[in-house]
Scaffold this motif. Sequence first.
Motif, PDB file in Angstrom:
ATOM      1  N   LYS A 155       0.897  -1.160  -0.185  1.00 50.73           N
ATOM      2  CA  LYS A 155       0.031  -0.026   0.168  1.00 50.73           C
ATOM      3  C   LYS A 155       0.951   1.268  -0.005  1.00 50.73           C
ATOM      4  CE  LYS A 155      -3.305  -3.093   0.955  1.00 50.73           C
ATOM      5  NZ  LYS A 155      -4.011  -3.586   0.074  1.00 50.73           N
ATOM      6  N   VAL A 156       0.321   2.233  -0.621  1.00 54.41           N
ATOM      7  CA  VAL A 156       1.065   3.660  -0.424  1.00 54.41           C
ATOM      8  C   VAL A 156       0.454   4.535   0.701  1.00 54.41           C
ATOM      9  CG1 VAL A 156       1.886   5.545  -1.640  1.00 54.41           C
ATOM     10  CG2 VAL A 156       1.966   3.450  -2.566  1.00 54.41           C
ATOM     11  N   SER A 157       0.796   4.843   1.647  1.00 54.93           N
ATOM     12  CA  SER A 157       0.372   5.836   2.701  1.00 54.93           C
ATOM     13  C   SER A 157       0.744   7.194   2.569  1.00 54.93           C
ATOM     14  CB  SER A 157       0.405   5.404   4.174  1.00 54.93           C
ATOM     15  OG  SER A 157      -0.389   4.638   4.301  1.00 54.93           O
ATOM     16  N   ILE A 158       0.077   8.273   2.150  1.00 54.89           N
ATOM     17  CA  ILE A 158       0.756   9.768   2.177  1.00 54.89           C
ATOM     18  C   ILE A 158       0.464  10.173   3.530  1.00 54.89           C
ATOM     19  CG2 ILE A 158       0.296  12.026   0.902  1.00 54.89           C
ATOM     20  CD1 ILE A 158      -0.821  10.261  -1.518  1.00 54.89           C
ATOM     21  N   ILE A 159       1.594  10.748   4.037  1.00 59.12           N
ATOM     22  CA  ILE A 159       1.471  11.434   5.365  1.00 59.12           C
ATOM     23  C   ILE A 159       1.577  12.829   5.377  1.00 59.12           C
ATOM     24  CG2 ILE A 159       2.323   9.051   6.282  1.00 59.12           C
ATOM     25  CD1 ILE A 159       5.049  10.292   6.839  1.00 59.12           C
ATOM     26  N   SER A 160       1.206  13.252   6.460  1.00 59.45           N
ATOM     27  CA  SER A 160       1.326  14.816   6.608  1.00 59.45           C
ATOM     28  C   SER A 160       1.098  15.153   8.046  1.00 59.45           C
ATOM     29  CB  SER A 160       0.413  15.379   5.965  1.00 59.45           C
ATOM     30  OG  SER A 160      -1.002  15.429   5.825  1.00 59.45           O
ATOM     31  N   ALA A 161       1.251  16.246   8.485  1.00 55.14           N
ATOM     32  CA  ALA A 161       1.056  16.753   9.870  1.00 55.14           C
ATOM     33  C   ALA A 161      -0.474  16.451  10.333  1.00 55.14           C
ATOM     34  CB  ALA A 161       1.220  18.277  10.042  1.00 55.14           C
ATOM     35  N   PRO A 162      -0.576  16.126  11.350  1.00 56.39           N
ATOM     36  CA  PRO A 162      -2.018  15.994  12.105  1.00 56.39           C
ATOM     37  C   PRO A 162      -2.658  17.052  12.027  1.00 56.39           C
ATOM     38  CG  PRO A 162      -0.414  15.945  13.830  1.00 56.39           C
ATOM     39  CD  PRO A 162       0.515  16.141  12.700  1.00 56.39           C
ATOM     40  N   ARG A 163      -3.967  17.156  11.927  1.00 56.13           N
ATOM     41  CA  ARG A 163      -4.803  18.032  11.966  1.00 56.13           C
ATOM     42  C   ARG A 163      -5.870  18.250  13.202  1.00 56.13           C
ATOM     43  NH1 ARG A 163      -2.264  17.173   7.211  1.00 56.13           N
ATOM     44  NH2 ARG A 163      -2.910  18.769   5.505  1.00 56.13           N
ATOM     45  N   HIS A 164      -6.117  17.118  13.764  1.00 53.80           N
ATOM     46  CA  HIS A 164      -6.868  16.844  14.862  1.00 53.80           C
ATOM     47  C   HIS A 164      -6.431  16.276  16.255  1.00 53.80           C
ATOM     48  CE1 HIS A 164      -9.999  17.953  11.826  1.00 53.80           C
ATOM     49  NE2 HIS A 164      -9.399  16.874  10.981  1.00 53.80           N
ATOM     50  N   GLY A 165      -5.086  16.593  16.359  1.00 54.56           N
ATOM     51  CA  GLY A 165      -4.480  16.368  17.800  1.00 54.56           C
ATOM     52  C   GLY A 165      -3.632  14.908  17.513  1.00 54.56           C
ATOM     53  N   GLY A 166      -3.785  14.254  16.488  1.00 51.92           N
ATOM     54  CA  GLY A 166      -3.231  13.142  16.615  1.00 51.92           C
ATOM     55  C   GLY A 166      -1.870  12.997  16.367  1.00 51.92           C
ATOM     56  N   THR A 167      -1.201  12.130  15.794  1.00 54.39           N
ATOM     57  CA  THR A 167       0.306  11.959  15.417  1.00 54.39           C
ATOM     58  C   THR A 167       0.600  12.071  14.130  1.00 54.39           C
ATOM     59  OG1 THR A 167       0.390  10.139  17.303  1.00 54.39           O
ATOM     60  CG2 THR A 167       2.305  10.583  15.745  1.00 54.39           C
ATOM     61  N   VAL A 168      -0.323  11.739  13.224  1.00 54.74           N
ATOM     62  CA  VAL A 168       0.072  11.885  11.646  1.00 54.74           C
ATOM     63  C   VAL A 168      -1.262  11.716  10.997  1.00 54.74           C
ATOM     64  CG1 VAL A 168       0.196   9.365  11.232  1.00 54.74           C
ATOM     65  CG2 VAL A 168       1.491  11.139   9.712  1.00 54.74           C
ATOM     66  N   THR A 169      -1.456  12.693   9.854  1.00 54.63           N
ATOM     67  CA  THR A 169      -2.436  12.543   8.834  1.00 54.63           C
ATOM     68  C   THR A 169      -2.131  11.667   7.742  1.00 54.63           C
ATOM     69  OG1 THR A 169      -3.433  14.799   9.577  1.00 54.63           O
ATOM     70  CG2 THR A 169      -3.963  13.625   7.206  1.00 54.63           C
ATOM     71  N   THR A 170      -3.011  10.680   7.194  1.00 56.40           N
ATOM     72  CA  THR A 170      -2.779   9.486   6.241  1.00 56.40           C
ATOM     73  C   THR A 170      -3.784   9.828   5.307  1.00 56.40           C
ATOM     74  OG1 THR A 170      -3.936   7.895   7.572  1.00 56.40           O
ATOM     75  CG2 THR A 170      -1.381   8.329   7.826  1.00 56.40           C
ATOM     76  N   ARG A 171      -3.444   9.470   3.942  1.00 60.47           N
ATOM     77  CA  ARG A 171      -4.286   9.013   2.778  1.00 60.47           C
ATOM     78  C   ARG A 171      -3.640   7.776   2.169  1.00 60.47           C
ATOM     79  NH1 ARG A 171      -6.984  12.004   5.571  1.00 60.47           N
ATOM     80  NH2 ARG A 171      -8.262  13.689   4.831  1.00 60.47           N
ATOM     81  N   THR A 172      -4.368   6.794   2.248  1.00 60.72           N
ATOM     82  CA  THR A 172      -3.818   5.630   1.690  1.00 60.72           C
ATOM     83  C   THR A 172      -4.362   4.963   0.378  1.00 60.72           C
ATOM     84  OG1 THR A 172      -3.289   5.019   3.928  1.00 60.72           O
ATOM     85  CG2 THR A 172      -2.979   3.073   2.585  1.00 60.72           C
ATOM     86  N   PHE A 173      -3.568   4.744  -0.445  1.00 55.68           N
ATOM     87  CA  PHE A 173      -3.768   3.984  -1.754  1.00 55.68           C
ATOM     88  C   PHE A 173      -3.768   2.501  -1.467  1.00 55.68           C
ATOM     89  CE2 PHE A 173      -2.940   8.235  -3.347  1.00 55.68           C
ATOM     90  CZ  PHE A 173      -3.693   8.045  -4.922  1.00 55.68           C
ATOM     91  N   ILE A 174      -4.798   1.629  -1.836  1.00 53.78           N
ATOM     92  CA  ILE A 174      -5.000   0.356  -1.587  1.00 53.78           C
ATOM     93  C   ILE A 174      -5.033  -0.825  -2.593  1.00 53.78           C
ATOM     94  CG2 ILE A 174      -5.889   0.750   0.786  1.00 53.78           C
ATOM     95  CD1 ILE A 174      -8.619   0.240  -0.479  1.00 53.78           C
ATOM     96  N   PRO A 175      -4.516  -0.601  -3.683  1.00 56.73           N
ATOM     97  CA  PRO A 175      -3.302   0.306  -4.111  1.00 56.73           C
ATOM     98  C   PRO A 175      -3.976   1.470  -5.201  1.00 56.73           C
ATOM     99  CG  PRO A 175      -2.982  -1.695  -5.372  1.00 56.73           C
ATOM    100  CD  PRO A 175      -4.290  -1.835  -4.594  1.00 56.73           C
ATOM    101  N   HIS A 176      -5.120   1.154  -5.619  1.00 58.13           N
ATOM    102  CA  HIS A 176      -5.562   2.038  -6.777  1.00 58.13           C
ATOM    103  C   HIS A 176      -6.564   3.089  -6.292  1.00 58.13           C
ATOM    104  CE1 HIS A 176      -2.836  -0.128  -9.211  1.00 58.13           C
ATOM    105  NE2 HIS A 176      -3.458  -1.247  -9.227  1.00 58.13           N
ATOM    106  N   ARG A 177      -7.540   2.405  -5.334  1.00 61.95           N
ATOM    107  CA  ARG A 177      -8.389   3.252  -4.651  1.00 61.95           C
ATOM    108  C   ARG A 177      -7.914   3.785  -3.507  1.00 61.95           C
ATOM    109  NH1 ARG A 177     -13.739   1.909  -6.635  1.00 61.95           N
ATOM    110  NH2 ARG A 177     -14.310   3.757  -5.373  1.00 61.95           N
ATOM    111  N   VAL A 178      -8.444   4.786  -3.063  1.00 56.35           N
ATOM    112  CA  VAL A 178      -7.948   5.666  -1.741  1.00 56.35           C
ATOM    113  C   VAL A 178      -8.892   5.121  -0.478  1.00 56.35           C
ATOM    114  CG1 VAL A 178      -7.523   7.747  -0.518  1.00 56.35           C
ATOM    115  CG2 VAL A 178      -6.867   7.404  -2.931  1.00 56.35           C
ATOM    116  N   HIS A 179      -8.112   4.469   0.568  1.00 58.62           N
ATOM    117  CA  HIS A 179      -9.151   4.013   1.508  1.00 58.62           C
ATOM    118  C   HIS A 179      -9.968   4.978   2.249  1.00 58.62           C
ATOM    119  CE1 HIS A 179     -10.181   1.377   5.132  1.00 58.62           C
ATOM    120  NE2 HIS A 179      -9.078   0.387   4.717  1.00 58.62           N
TER     121      HIS A 179
END
Length: 341
Positions: free
Chosen positions: A241-265
């Motif tokens: 899978k490919v997880s795109i990571i960035s800074a958290p927006r809501h107090g978490g550790t990280v923000t993710t958007r994950t290709f699974i692999p062609h659709r986004v979870h």
Amino acid sequence: MQMRGGSSKGAYFLAADLPADPAERDDLLLRIMGSPDERQIDGLGGGHPLTSKVAVVGPSESPGADVDYLFLQVVPDRPIVTDAQTCGNLLAGVGPFAIERGLVAPAGETTTVRIRIMNPTVSLAEATVRTPAGQVQYDGDTVMAGTPFPAAPIDLAFPGGDAPLFPTGQVVDFFAGVEATAVDAGMPVVLVRAGDLGLAGDEEPAVLEADEALRAKVEALRVEAGRKMGLGDVRDTTVPKVSIISAPRHGGTVTTRTFIPHRVHAAIGVLGAVSVAAALRARGEANNRLVRVEHPSGFFDAYVQLEGVGPKARLVRSTVVRTARKLSDGLVWPRTGKATG
């Protein structure tokens, strides 16, 4: 039995009820789920990878497990059934299913089911299921991001192993010219920073899926990463899978958007979240064992214990809380003929 497991939905079968020959089994499952057809209108599948899943469960011959669990991904629009990965979300339903089918006897207020995962990436898991009065309890107050309604909690624990956390032997690699981290803490995942792909990181899944140039770039780095992770040619497989990571927006550790692999979870997979959390801890970007992974529909808490740091880090144990619910139980009538015909 149809069950919602975590933020996925699938069909659960006893291994003895399916053909022993893998080719015959896969053909039958394609016809049961309604593939190949992007809508899966002629079968049980829901027209999306997250709702086109199968769990095959049977008694285990291993002294350390009660049941064996094989996960099969049925591709909606192609005649493909693959066991290249496991599924931690459908795993949440394996314990209840095993108890319902009499493979494991209830043991009191809670029952722990020891599960041997037969896919390549994980060996063992333990699912603790609520079983008051000797019955699986599905109703509860646990709200899990990625599902709209509360249910009873199911505790999933994964022991670590000797396999390297970073399959390439490095914490940082370059795939298709993009800096990335290849990690496997139960699910092969490639972490890429959103900014390196020209993204903010909090885009909606539909926006990412509609960006053809982005999808081509993600696939190119995924294919290169797959080779370097020892997975071979991954063009027709669902890992990594490919997880795109960035800074958290809501107090978490990280923000993710994950290709699974062609659709986004719409959320993130269980073991995908564990792999992201383990990579962040090994890279020194998460100091606590609890790593809160933000995703499009909320957050996922993963408790990760590591030994060592950097490229020699090893996963000792991870735990998560999921929910599952039985949706239907009965007979299914597969369409006739061959799935590829």
